[in-house]
Scaffold this motif. Structure first.
Motif, short mmCIF file in Angstrom:
data_model
loop_
_atom_site.label_atom_id
_atom_site.label_comp_id
_atom_site.label_asym_id
_atom_site.label_seq_id
_atom_site.Cartn_x
_atom_site.Cartn_y
_atom_site.Cartn_z
N ILE A 117 -1.27 6.83 -20.73
CA ILE A 117 -0.68 6.11 -19.61
C ILE A 117 -1.19 6.74 -18.33
O ILE A 117 -1.08 7.95 -18.12
N GLU A 118 -1.80 5.91 -17.48
CA GLU A 118 -2.36 6.41 -16.23
C GLU A 118 -1.50 5.96 -15.06
O GLU A 118 -1.02 4.84 -15.02
N ASP A 119 -1.33 6.87 -14.12
CA ASP A 119 -0.62 6.52 -12.89
C ASP A 119 -1.59 5.79 -11.96
O ASP A 119 -2.75 6.21 -11.80
N ILE A 120 -1.18 4.71 -11.36
CA ILE A 120 -2.03 3.96 -10.44
C ILE A 120 -1.31 3.81 -9.11
O ILE A 120 -0.08 3.90 -9.04
N GLU A 121 -2.11 3.60 -8.07
CA GLU A 121 -1.52 3.38 -6.76
C GLU A 121 -1.06 1.93 -6.64
O GLU A 121 -1.58 1.04 -7.32
N PHE A 122 -0.12 1.71 -5.78
CA PHE A 122 0.37 0.35 -5.61
C PHE A 122 0.72 0.12 -4.16
O PHE A 122 0.90 1.06 -3.38
N GLU A 123 0.78 -1.13 -3.80
CA GLU A 123 1.18 -1.52 -2.46
C GLU A 123 2.39 -2.43 -2.57
O GLU A 123 2.49 -3.24 -3.49
N GLU A 124 3.28 -2.28 -1.62
CA GLU A 124 4.44 -3.15 -1.61
C GLU A 124 4.02 -4.54 -1.17
O GLU A 124 3.28 -4.71 -0.21
N ALA A 125 4.47 -5.53 -1.87
CA ALA A 125 4.13 -6.92 -1.54
C ALA A 125 4.83 -7.33 -0.25
O ALA A 125 6.00 -7.03 -0.04
N ASP A 126 4.06 -7.99 0.59
CA ASP A 126 4.62 -8.45 1.87
C ASP A 126 5.16 -9.86 1.66
O ASP A 126 4.48 -10.85 1.91
N LEU A 127 6.35 -9.92 1.16
CA LEU A 127 6.94 -11.22 0.87
C LEU A 127 7.67 -11.76 2.09
O LEU A 127 8.42 -11.03 2.74
N GLU A 128 7.44 -12.99 2.37
CA GLU A 128 8.16 -13.64 3.46
C GLU A 128 9.45 -14.20 2.88
O GLU A 128 9.56 -15.39 2.56
N GLU A 129 10.43 -13.33 2.73
CA GLU A 129 11.66 -13.70 2.03
C GLU A 129 12.42 -14.80 2.73
O GLU A 129 13.02 -15.67 2.09
N ASP A 130 12.42 -14.76 4.08
CA ASP A 130 13.16 -15.80 4.80
C ASP A 130 12.59 -17.18 4.51
O ASP A 130 13.31 -18.17 4.39
N GLU A 131 11.25 -17.22 4.40
CA GLU A 131 10.61 -18.51 4.16
C GLU A 131 10.79 -18.95 2.71
O GLU A 131 10.98 -20.13 2.41
N LEU A 132 10.75 -17.96 1.80
CA LEU A 132 10.86 -18.30 0.38
C LEU A 132 12.30 -18.62 -0.03
O LEU A 132 12.54 -19.52 -0.82
#
Length: 203
Positions: free
Chosen positions: A181-196
C-alpha cells in the motif's frame, strides 16, 4: 428454651389446627396466632383496605391497643408479599378446613360414603399418595477432572507434524503476496456546493 419469634411461628403454623397449636405453644401465643390468622383472612378478603382500616377492625374485634394492632399489621403484611399468592394460601387452607368439617359431620351421622369421599378428596388435594421427592445428594457428586492440553488426538484428530513451522511458513508466504500500500498525495476537490446543493434561487 425460648420460643421462636411470632413471625417465624406464623410462617410455620399460621394455618395449623387449633388443637395442635395448643400442644405446641402457650396460651398467649396461640391466642395471638389465631388473631393473626383471622386478620390475615380479612386482609386477603379486603385487598384495597388501608392500614388504618386494618387497625380499626383489629382494635374493635379484639380490644387490643393500637400499638399491638400495628405490630400485628406488620406481621400480616410480611405474610402477604403478593395478594395473589396469599389468596391461594388462604383458599388452600379453607379447602382443607371444609373437607375436614365435612368428614367430621359425616362421621357424626355415620355416613360412610361421605366420609370416604371427603377422605379421598383430602388425600388427593394434599397429594398424600405421592412420595416426597428425594433431595439431590450434592455431597456425592464427583467433580469431573479437566486437564488443559494442546494434543488434538484427544478429539480424534491426527496431528500435523511440525505444525508451528508450517504456520510460520504460511504467514510468511501470504505476507509476501500482499499488495504493498503506497501513500499518495491528494488535493481537496473544489466543489461548488451552493450550486450543486442549493435550492436554485441563487443564479
Amino acid at each position: 428454651m425460648p420460643l421462636p419469634a411470632t413471625i417465624e411461628i406464623c410462617q410455620k403454623d399460621l394455618f395449623t389446627a387449633e388443637d395442635e397449636l395448643k400442644r405446641k405453644y402457650d396460651e398467649i401465643t396461640v391466642r395471638r396466632l389465631l388473631r393473626l390468622r383471622e386478620m390475615y383472612a380479612w386482609a386477603v378478603a379486603n385487598p384495597d383496605a388501608k392500614d388504618r382500616q386494618f387497625v380499626e377492625v383489629l382494635v374493635s374485634r379484639h380490644r387490643i391497643s393500637q400499638a399491638a394492632a400495628y405490630s400485628d399489621l406488620a406481621i400480616v403484611k410480611s405474610m402477604i408479599p403478593r395478594i395473589a399468592e396469599a389468596s391461594r394460601d388462604y383458599h388452600r387452607w379453607r379447602a382443607n378446613e371444609m373437607l375436614l368439617e365435612t368428614y367430621q359431620t359425616a362421621k357424626k351421622r355415620k355416613d360412610a360414603k361421605t366420609m370416604e369421599r371427603a377422605a379421598s378428596s383430602y388425600a388427593k388435594y394434599n397429594r398424600v399418595d405421592i412420595e416426597d421427592e428425594r433431595a439431590m445428594p450434592y455431597d456425592r457428586i464427583v467433580v469431573q477432572p479437566f486437564t488443559a492440553t494442546d494434543d488434538p488426538t484427544v478429539l480424534g484428530i491426527k496431528p500435523i507434524p511440525n505444525i508451528n513451522e508450517k504456520i510460520k511458513e504460511m504467514l510468511d508466504k501470504y505476507r509476501k503476496e500482499t499488495i504493498d500500500i503506497e501513500d499518495i498525495e491528494f488535493e481537496e476537490a473544489d466543489l461548488e456546493e451552493d450550486e450543486l446543493f442549493g435550492d436554485g434561487s441563487a443564479k
